[in-house]
Design an enzyme around this catalytic site. Structure first.
Site, PDB file in Angstrom:
ATOM      1  N   ASP A 320      -0.515   7.980  -8.696  1.00 43.14           N
ATOM      2  CA  ASP A 320      -0.678   7.903  -7.240  1.00 43.14           C
ATOM      3  C   ASP A 320      -1.766   6.885  -6.915  1.00 43.14           C
ATOM      4  O   ASP A 320      -2.839   6.878  -7.544  1.00 43.14           O
ATOM      5  CB  ASP A 320      -1.073   9.272  -6.681  1.00 43.14           C
ATOM      6  N   GLU A 364       3.592   6.308  -2.158  1.00 43.09           N
ATOM      7  CA  GLU A 364       2.745   5.555  -3.079  1.00 43.09           C
ATOM      8  C   GLU A 364       2.690   6.212  -4.459  1.00 43.09           C
ATOM      9  O   GLU A 364       1.812   5.907  -5.274  1.00 43.09           O
ATOM     10  CB  GLU A 364       1.327   5.430  -2.502  1.00 43.09           C
TER      11      GLU A 364
END
Length: 457
Positions: A320, A364
Site C-alpha cells: 500500500d 493504491e
C-alpha cells in the site's frame, strides 16, 4: 383444333384460353402446331392472313415423344433445351395425341428448393435484353421480336435505362384477336405495367416463387439502381433441370460451401483470438497495465491447488502506498496516476521470476504472489520492494521519509491445503499490512502461517 380452323379463330381461342399454341389434330392424330411465335413472325412480315386455315400455316415437322418416355423428368427438360423448343406433344403407341409438355408444365412441378436457393438470378439471366422505347409502335417492336427470336420486349425509360413495362408474344396474339392496328398502337398504351422486377442477387427459388405468384413466364431483373440488368424466362428455369446444368450448379454450390466453410473457419479463429484478447483485456488494469484483481483471484486459486498437491509454500505480499490520498490532494490526480504506474513497474522489477505475479488489488493497493517461495524468499522480495521504491525518490512533502513517497507491506507465507483457502492468505497479508501502517509505515511485517494439524498429521 381441326386443320380447317381459321387463323383468326385459332388466335381468338389462344387468347381466351391463355395458351401458347394450338395443336392441329384430325381423328386424334397430330398434324401440326401453330404458336404465339408464329403469330409474332406473321405480324412482323405482314404474312399473317387471318382467313387462312391452320393447315396452310401450321408447322408440320414436329418433335414428339411417346407417353411411355415421359417418366424421366430431367430427360424431358434436357430435350426441350437441346432442341430449343417450348412445346413437346405427347403421343400414345397408336400415335394419337394425349397431351403436351411445356416449360410451364415442368415449372409447375419444379421443387428443387435447395438447388435453386444457391443459384442467383445473375448466374442464369439473359444479359443481352432486347428492349424498346414507350413511344415505339407495336409493329416496330413485333418486328424486333421476330428478328431476334425472343418472346418479349422490355420497355425502358430512354434517359435512365430503367425498365417500365413489357410486351410479350402473348400480348401480340391478344392484339391480333382485338384487330388492333399495330402500326398505330404504341407501347406506352398497351405495355404491361407496373413492372414487377427482381434483383441479380435474388435466388432462383425466389424468382420461381414470384413467377408462380404472378402467373408469368418471365421476369425482368434490375440492378439495385433500378437500371435494366437482364431477363429470366421459364425456359432458363427449365434448363436448370438439365443434368449437365445441375452438375455445374452443384459444383458451384460445393465451391460456395467450401469457400464459406473456409471463411467460417477464419472467422472462428478470429473470434477465438478476439475472445482471448478480450479475456486478457478484462484481466488487465487499464491504468497500470498489470493484471487486475480478477486475474489475481484466478492465479491464487490455480497456485493454491498446484502447490497444495506438491506440498510447496505460497507467499503473498500486500503493498500500500503511504499517505496516497494526501499525495493526490497535493500533486493532483494526473501525478497520482503517474505514481501508480511507476510503483507497478517497480514491483515488477523486484519480482524477476516468471512464475511471480504482480496485480493491482484496488486503489493504491497492490498484491505480489510468489509461488514456491518460503518466508525467507518473501522477506527478500519485501526488502527489495521498499529499497527500490525509495530509490525512485518520488517527492511527497507529507511523507516522514525524507520527503519522498514510501510503501508499507504485509507478507504472509503458507503451505496450501484443503483446510484453508486463498482468502485466508489474503486476509493474513492484509492484517500484516495494517500492522506495518500502525508501526510507522515504510516497512514490512512478515509471518509464516501455521499448517492445520489435521493436514500435518
Amino acid at each position: 383444333m381441326p386443320p380447317s380452323t381459321t387463323v383468326q379463330r385459332a388466335i381468338a381461342m389462344m387468347s381466351e384460353a391463355k395458351q401458347s399454341c394450338v395443336l392441329i389434330v384430325a381423328d386424334q392424330r397430330l398434324l401440326g402446331i401453330f404458336t404465339e411465335r408464329d403469330v409474332v413472325k406473321g405480324s412482323a412480315n405482314h404474312s399473317l392472313i387471318k382467313t387462312q386455315p391452320l393447315a396452310e400455316v401450321m408447322t408440320q415437322k414436329l418433335i414428339t415423344i411417346e407417353v411411355s418416355e415421359t417418366n424421366d423428368f430431367f430427360a424431358l427438360s434436357r430435350l426441350l433445351s437441346i432442341k430449343k423448343i417450348r412445346h413437346l406433344p405427347v403421343l400414345d403407341k397408336q400415335e394419337q395425341l394425349v397431351g403436351i409438355i411445356t416449360p410451364t408444365s415442368i415449372r409447375k412441378l419444379l421443387r428443387p428448393e435447395y438447388l435453386l436457393r444457391y443459384v442467383r438470378a445473375a448466374d442464369v439471366m439473359a444479359r443481352q435484353v432486347i428492349h424498346g422505347l414507350p413511344d415505339a409502335s407495336v409493329m416496330a417492336l413485333t418486328k424486333k421480336m421476330a428478328h431476334h427470336r425472343v418472346s418479349c420486349i422490355v420497355i425502358i425509360n430512354h434517359q435512365t435505362f430503367v425498365p417500365i413495362g413489357i410486351l410479350t408474344e402473348r400480348d401480340i396474339v391478344r392484339f391480333q384477336q382485338m384487330n388492333l392496328d399495330l402500326n398505330q398502337t404504341f407501347a406506352r398504351d398497351v405495355m404491361s405495367q407496373p413492372l414487377s422486377t427482381m434483383q441479380p442477387q435474388d435466388s432462383l427459388w425466389d424468382v420461381n416463387q414470384r413467377m408462380h405468384e404472378l402467373n408469368v413466364r418471365r421476369l425482368v431483373i434490375s440492378h439495385p439502381t433500378g437500371k435494366l440488368a437482364g431477363v429470366i424466362t421459364q425456359s432458363q428455369m427449365t434448363k436448370m433441370l438439365d443434368p449437365a446444368e445441375m452438375y455445374h450448379v452443384m459444383k458451384q454450390m460445393q465451391e460456395t460451401i467450401d469457400r464459406q466453410t473456409s471463411e467460417l473457419k477464419q472467422l472462428n479463429q478470429q473470434l477465438q483470438t478476439a475472445n482471448l484478447e478480450l479475456d486478457q483485456l478484462s484481466k488487465v488494469d487499464e491504468l497500470t497495465q498489470i493484471v487486475n484483481r480478477r486475474k489475481l483471484n484466478e492465479f491464487l486459486d490455480q497456485e493454491w491447488s498446484r502447490l497444495g498437491i506438491l506440498g510447496k509454500p505460497l507467499s503473498l505480499i500486500m503493498c500500500d502506498i503511504d499517505h496516497f490520498k494526501s499525495y493526490n490532494d497535493l500533486y493532483g490526480h494526473i501525478a497520482g496516476d503517474k505514481c501508480l504506474r511507476e510503483i507497478a513497474q517497480t514491483l515488477r522489477k523486484a519480482t524477476r521470476r516468471t512464475s511471480d505475479l504482480v496485480a493491482r488489488f484496488g486503489g493504491e493497493e497492490f498484491a505480489v504472489v510468489l509461488p514456491n517461495a518460503d518466508n525467507n524468499g518473501a522477506e527478500r522480495v519485501a526488502k527489495k520492494i521498499i529499497a527500490q521504491i525509495q530509490q525512485l525518490e518520488i517527492p511527497h512533502s507529507s511523507s516522514s521519509a525524507n520527503g519522498c513517497l514510501t510503501v508499507s507491506l504485509g507478507a504472509a507465507t503458507v503451505i496450501p491445503n484443503q483446510s484453508n483457502s486463498p482468502e485466508m492468505l489474503l486476509q493474513a497479508a492484509d492484517r500484516l499490512l495494517y500492522q506495518s501502517k500502525q508501526q510507522g509505515r515504510n516497512r514490512y511485517s512478515l509471518e509464516l502461517l501455521a499448517v492445520s494439524p489435521s493436514v500435518a498429521s
